[in-house]
Design a protein around this motif. Structure first.
Motif, PDB file in Angstrom:
ATOM      1  N   ARG A  56       0.852  -1.295   0.118  1.00  0.00           N
ATOM      2  CA  ARG A  56      -0.050   0.148  -0.156  1.00  0.00           C
ATOM      3  C   ARG A  56       0.938   1.357  -0.188  1.00  0.00           C
ATOM      4  N   ALA A  57       1.788   1.468   0.809  1.00  0.00           N
ATOM      5  CA  ALA A  57       2.857   2.471   0.906  1.00  0.00           C
ATOM      6  C   ALA A  57       3.465   2.569  -0.353  1.00  0.00           C
ATOM      7  N   SER A  58       3.954   1.502  -1.018  1.00  0.00           N
ATOM      8  CA  SER A  58       4.608   1.589  -2.378  1.00  0.00           C
ATOM      9  C   SER A  58       3.627   2.028  -3.412  1.00  0.00           C
ATOM     10  N   LEU A  59       2.539   1.747  -3.393  1.00  0.00           N
ATOM     11  CA  LEU A  59       1.654   2.422  -4.445  1.00  0.00           C
ATOM     12  C   LEU A  59       1.405   3.835  -4.115  1.00  0.00           C
ATOM     13  N   LEU A  60       1.193   4.155  -2.738  1.00  0.00           N
ATOM     14  CA  LEU A  60       1.014   5.487  -2.625  1.00  0.00           C
ATOM     15  C   LEU A  60       2.188   6.490  -2.967  1.00  0.00           C
ATOM     16  N   TYR A  61       3.344   5.875  -2.713  1.00  0.00           N
ATOM     17  CA  TYR A  61       4.664   6.442  -3.229  1.00  0.00           C
ATOM     18  C   TYR A  61       4.617   6.561  -4.883  1.00  0.00           C
ATOM     19  N   ASP A  62       4.277   5.432  -5.460  1.00  0.00           N
ATOM     20  CA  ASP A  62       4.193   5.824  -6.883  1.00  0.00           C
ATOM     21  C   ASP A  62       2.992   6.752  -7.411  1.00  0.00           C
ATOM     22  N   MET A  63       1.945   6.826  -6.442  1.00  0.00           N
ATOM     23  CA  MET A  63       0.960   7.894  -6.994  1.00  0.00           C
ATOM     24  C   MET A  63       1.399   9.484  -6.332  1.00  0.00           C
ATOM     25  N   GLU A  64       2.756   9.312  -5.833  1.00  0.00           N
ATOM     26  CA  GLU A  64       3.206  10.751  -5.507  1.00  0.00           C
ATOM     27  C   GLU A  64       2.544  11.447  -3.848  1.00  0.00           C
ATOM     28  N   LYS A  65       1.927  10.493  -3.315  1.00  0.00           N
ATOM     29  CA  LYS A  65       1.182  10.845  -2.011  1.00  0.00           C
ATOM     30  C   LYS A  65       2.159  10.309  -0.878  1.00  0.00           C
TER      31      LYS A  65
END
Length: 98
Positions: A56-65
């Motif tokens: 989840r954190a990795s995906l948020l990082y990829d979404m620049e959040k």
């Protein structure tokens, strides 16, 4: 035989790995994030929750959040050295981005 038993135990991990494999090919972050959140009800163990939160954190990082990703990472407990190293790597990437 032991491997066969272990493979069938966690439906959550199997589904999450399939999802992340699809994401690695499609790079559709929004879709992957929504689908990952839909798997949360399947979590049964602390290790599964930790893997869920790391992805989840990795995906948020990829979404620049970055702030949200950092907050998720802060809630992940220490599991083992290899897993902790993956978390630390993401923490470093987030710190650089912020």
């Amino acid at each position: 035989m032991l491997r066969k038993k272990m493979r069938g135990r966690s439906k959550f991990l199997r589904k999450m790995n399939e999802l992340m494999d699809i994401y690695s090919r499609s790079q559709d972050t929004g879709f992957a994030y929504r689908e990952l959140l839909g798997l949360e009800h399947m979590i049964r163990y602390e290790g599964e929750k930790a893997m869920f939160d790391l992805n989840r954190a990795s995906l948020l990082y990829d979404m620049e959040k970055y702030q949200e990703a950092a907050a998720v990472l802060r809630g992940i407990p220490s599991i083992n050295p290899t897993f902790d190293a993956m978390c630390e790597s993401l923490r470093f990437k987030i710190a650089e981005a912020i």
